[in-house]
Scaffold this active site. Structure first.
Site, PDB file in Angstrom:
ATOM      1  N   ARG A  27      35.739  50.129  70.865  1.00 14.04           N
ATOM      2  CA  ARG A  27      35.581  50.946  69.648  1.00 14.04           C
ATOM      3  C   ARG A  27      35.943  50.141  68.405  1.00 14.04           C
ATOM      4  NH1 ARG A  27      36.153  56.585  71.260  1.00 14.04           N
ATOM      5  NH2 ARG A  27      37.108  57.139  69.276  1.00 14.04           N
ATOM      6  N   GLU A 484      14.596  48.484  64.866  1.00 13.31           N
ATOM      7  CA  GLU A 484      15.673  48.373  65.862  1.00 13.31           C
ATOM      8  C   GLU A 484      15.989  46.897  66.134  1.00 13.31           C
ATOM      9  OE1 GLU A 484      17.868  50.066  66.996  1.00 13.31           O
ATOM     10  OE2 GLU A 484      18.563  49.036  68.794  1.00 13.31           O
ATOM     11  N   LYS A 488      19.724  45.157  65.552  1.00 10.24           N
ATOM     12  CA  LYS A 488      20.432  44.385  66.581  1.00 10.24           C
ATOM     13  C   LYS A 488      20.876  43.036  66.025  1.00 10.24           C
ATOM     14  CE  LYS A 488      21.350  46.909  69.052  1.00 10.24           C
ATOM     15  NZ  LYS A 488      20.982  48.110  68.419  1.00 10.24           N
TER      16      LYS A 488
HETATM   17  C1  AGP Z   1      23.551  50.624  67.160  1.00  9.68           C
HETATM   18  O1  AGP Z   1      23.527  49.392  67.847  1.00  9.68           O
HETATM   19  C2  AGP Z   1      24.878  50.876  66.472  1.00  9.68           C
HETATM   20  N1  AGP Z   1      25.971  50.735  67.336  1.00  9.68           N
HETATM   21  C3  AGP Z   1      24.878  52.178  65.691  1.00  9.68           C
HETATM   22  O2  AGP Z   1      23.841  52.099  64.750  1.00  9.68           O
HETATM   23  C4  AGP Z   1      24.701  53.468  66.523  1.00  9.68           C
HETATM   24  O3  AGP Z   1      23.389  53.551  67.029  1.00  9.68           O
HETATM   25  C5  AGP Z   1      24.921  54.664  65.593  1.00  9.68           C
HETATM   26  O4  AGP Z   1      26.242  54.611  65.118  1.00  9.68           O
HETATM   27  C6  AGP Z   1      24.672  56.009  66.272  1.00  9.68           C
HETATM   28  O5  AGP Z   1      25.531  56.161  67.375  1.00  9.68           O
HETATM   29  P1  AGP Z   1      25.235  57.372  68.396  1.00  9.68           P
HETATM   30  O6  AGP Z   1      23.922  57.091  69.057  1.00  9.68           O
HETATM   31  O7  AGP Z   1      26.383  57.365  69.356  1.00  9.68           O
HETATM   32  O8  AGP Z   1      25.182  58.623  67.585  1.00  9.68           O
END
Ligand code: AGP
Length: 611
Positions: A27, A484, A488
């Protein structure tokens, strides 16, 4: 986001809490701490830096069979020893760990200081420790749970908290206001964490606290009340994933493991949900919608980050195949526009974690206005899963790396099933439905075929990882895939880049192209191919180094591109499942070449539970 972990039971608590905190490291955090009660004495160990630094500072740990722990992602106050959690009151009556933000902390702190209170940290959490202790010291509360409830009534904001007190050494009090808290139930021991992955291996029986709930937890069980002191009955749920699913299993990073898991994850998303005979999908989680599917005049999909890009693919599928007007919206932007919610509009909330604050608050706003919201999530029992009217779990298994990969392809798979179901309830003929089902059933093998190019993509990544800018271009169903791919690369390699529609190039972005500018072009053999070839000609003429994802027999693309990653034959609706894979691998290997922290990129968290 901060991670919280607690344990009370028959075993020594320190090692269990530290292992749980390690499971929450993805996290993102900058300091850590643990508090225990031992022989009625409250003890706290804190350390700036990672958990390994805390381990080094306290090689023996702290004794006791009850403990609370925290990994801090600084919001209020700098990254200092004093600001580490747990926070205690001056009399060392209570210790608190907290995930969230208390909006009125400064106001309360000033009031307490006027009454002579002294504070050691800059955090909002320390204010909570003072409030809880005063409820006990001044005799207004006869128990820790009562003191916590009274203190929470005075704050505004979000709080996932665990509280210990030397007055009640056999109790941990947990509370949830906005920030998730989950209990793990086992024989003679109870676990508490900010997400289920910290409980894996200890128990599969979990209880999700709902908003504004307070739990009094002992080794033998728990009791839950709301902020008005009313008893709350709770359901024990089973979590799906096993210990080995959160182990690295020989991979260097979770991100690579999760990219490689995509074929299996797609198959899990599909399992039991395709009907080849009728050429449709079976989604039990949408039965709430029933015949209303005929009535929906529009579908609005919303999410954040990668989930927003999955929504973009969903929008294309709904319009192209189900012939339902659809839109893909950033969750926060949708809410900020004072959304016009109509009865014939189906909303779809997309979130891997099921806890993203922007998505959760938008779905609450839409429901409050009478809207119908379906959910597409990965975490069973998560807030979004529980607060939507119906939905589809993607069953991708735990996604640990901050960069979302298998969740994207499983979300797209779930959206494909949804679009197929809606399409077959409207105009899509059976034979076309059966072709689509066949395409979905072949998708995992086709994704395997994309993973085979891993080494060539690694070489490309090492060649281009020093680029100052990288462009990703696609059209139609490939436009959200381009976005996307850019997300990344920027989020784990920290390389500036854009995901663009090919149609957008001549309206400005083409000016960014100079000799050898690297451009990823997504050119599947679909209705966008001809115009994409036109884009490649424009790019080539300006010296771009084109890296293409295209059909192997596409000679025009081969002539224009430096390099082509070949696409196996596939159903056009499934192309995003394939075309995204080289972009994920490119980002991964570029980040490795640059020595980035792959699974915990700077400034980011896996689940953004604050708005
Ligand atoms: C994507 O690689 C990121 N970690 C981030 O954009 C993520 O997709 C976004 O915070 C949404 O998270 P969620 O799908 O858990 O809602």
């Amino acid at each position: 986001m901060c991670g919280i972990m607690g344990y009370i039971g028959k075993r020594e608590a320190w090692p269990i809490v530290m292992t749980g905190l390690k499971r929450l490291e993805y996290r993102g955090y900058d300091s850590a701490g643990v508090g225990t009660i031992y022989k009625n004495r409250l003890r706290v160990a804190k350390q700036v830096g990672h958990l390994s630094a805390l381990d080094r500072s306290y090689p023996e740990g702290l004794p006791g069979n009850v403990a609370i722990g925290h990994t801090r992602w600084a919001t209020h106050g700098g990254i200092t020893q004093e600001n580490c959690h747990p926070h205690v009151d001056p009399g060392r009556l209570v210790a608190v760990v907290h995930n969230g933000i208390i909006d009125n902390a400064e106001e309360i702190k000033e009031a307490l200081q006027k009454e002579g209170a002294s504070f050691r940290s800059e955090t909002d959490t320390e204010v909570l420790a003072h409030l809880i202790a005063r409820e006990l010291e001044e005799g207004r509360a006869s128990s820790l749970v009562e003191a916590v409830r009274a203190a929470l009534l005075r704050i505004h904001g979000t709080a996932g908290i665990l509280v210990l007190s030397r007055l009640e050494p056999e109790v941990i009090v947990a509370a949830r206001i906005g920030s998730p808290v989950v209990l793990g139930i086992s024989d003679e021991e109870t676990f508490i964490a900010s997400d289920p992955s910290a409980l894996v291996g200890h128990t599969t029986r979990i209880v999700f606290l709902d908003d504004s709930e307070v739990a009094e937890i002992t080794a033998r069980g728990f009791r839950t009340i709301d902020l008005q002191n009313r008893l709350r009955e709770k359901r024990v749920e089973q979590i799906e994933f096993a210990p080995d699913e959160i182990a690295l299993q020989g991979y260097r990073h979770y991100m690579l493991k999760e990219i490689a898991e995509q074929p299996a994850a797609i198959d899990r998303t599909l399992r039991g949900r395709t009907d080849m005979t009728s050429g449709t999908a079976r989604l039990g989680g949408l039965k709430e919608l029933g015949r209303r599917i005929f009535d929906f005049g529009r579908i609005t999909l919303f999410g954040c980050g990668t989930s927003l890009h999955a929504a973009g693919v969903g929008q294309f599928l709904m319009e192209r195949y189900a012939r339902i007007p659809a839109g893909a919206e950033d969750a926060a932007e949708l809410r900020s526009r004072n959304p016009i919610v109509s009865q014939d509009n189906l909303y779809v909330a997309i979130s891997q974690s099921g806890e993203t604050a922007d998505v959760l608050s938008t779905l609450r706003e839409i429901k409050m206005r009478g809207g119908m919201v379906a959910g597409i999530t990965n975490m069973v029992g998560s807030s979004i899963a529980r607060e939507t009217d119906c939905g589809v779990y993607i069953h991708a298994g735990p996604e640990i790396s901050v960069a979302s990969t298998k969740a994207f392809t499983s979300q797209v798979t779930a959206l494909s099933l949804m679009a197929l179901l809606f399409a077959r309830m409207r105009d899509l003929p059976a034979h076309e439905g059966r072709e689509w089902v066949g395409g979905l059933n072949d998708a995992s093998n086709e994704v395997h075929a994309m993973l085979v190019h891993r080494d060539r993509i690694k070489a490309l990544a090492e060649e281009y990882c020093r680029s100052q800018y990288v462009m990703f271009v696609g059209r139609g169903i490939s436009y959200p895939v381009a976005r996307e791919g850019a997300l990344k690369l920027k989020e784990i390699a920290y390389i500036p880049c854009d995901g663009l529609s090919g149609a957008d190039m001549k309206h400005g972005p083409l000016s960014l192209i100079e000799q050898d500018s690297p451009v990823w072009a997504i050119v599947p053999p679909d209705e966008t191919r001809e115009r994409m070839v036109g884009n490649l000609q424009e790019l080539k003429a300006r010296g771009a180094a084109i890296l293409a994802v295209a059909a192997p027999e596409d000679e025009e693309v081969a002539r224009l591109a430096q390099f082509v990653i070949p696409l196996p034959p596939h159903h056009p609706a499934c192309s995003p499942l394939l075309t995204v894979v080289p972009l994920q691998l490119f980002a991964y290997y570029a980040a490795v070449a640059l020595g980035r922290n792959i699974d915990k990129p700077r400034n980011l968290a896996k689940s953004v539970t604050v708005e």
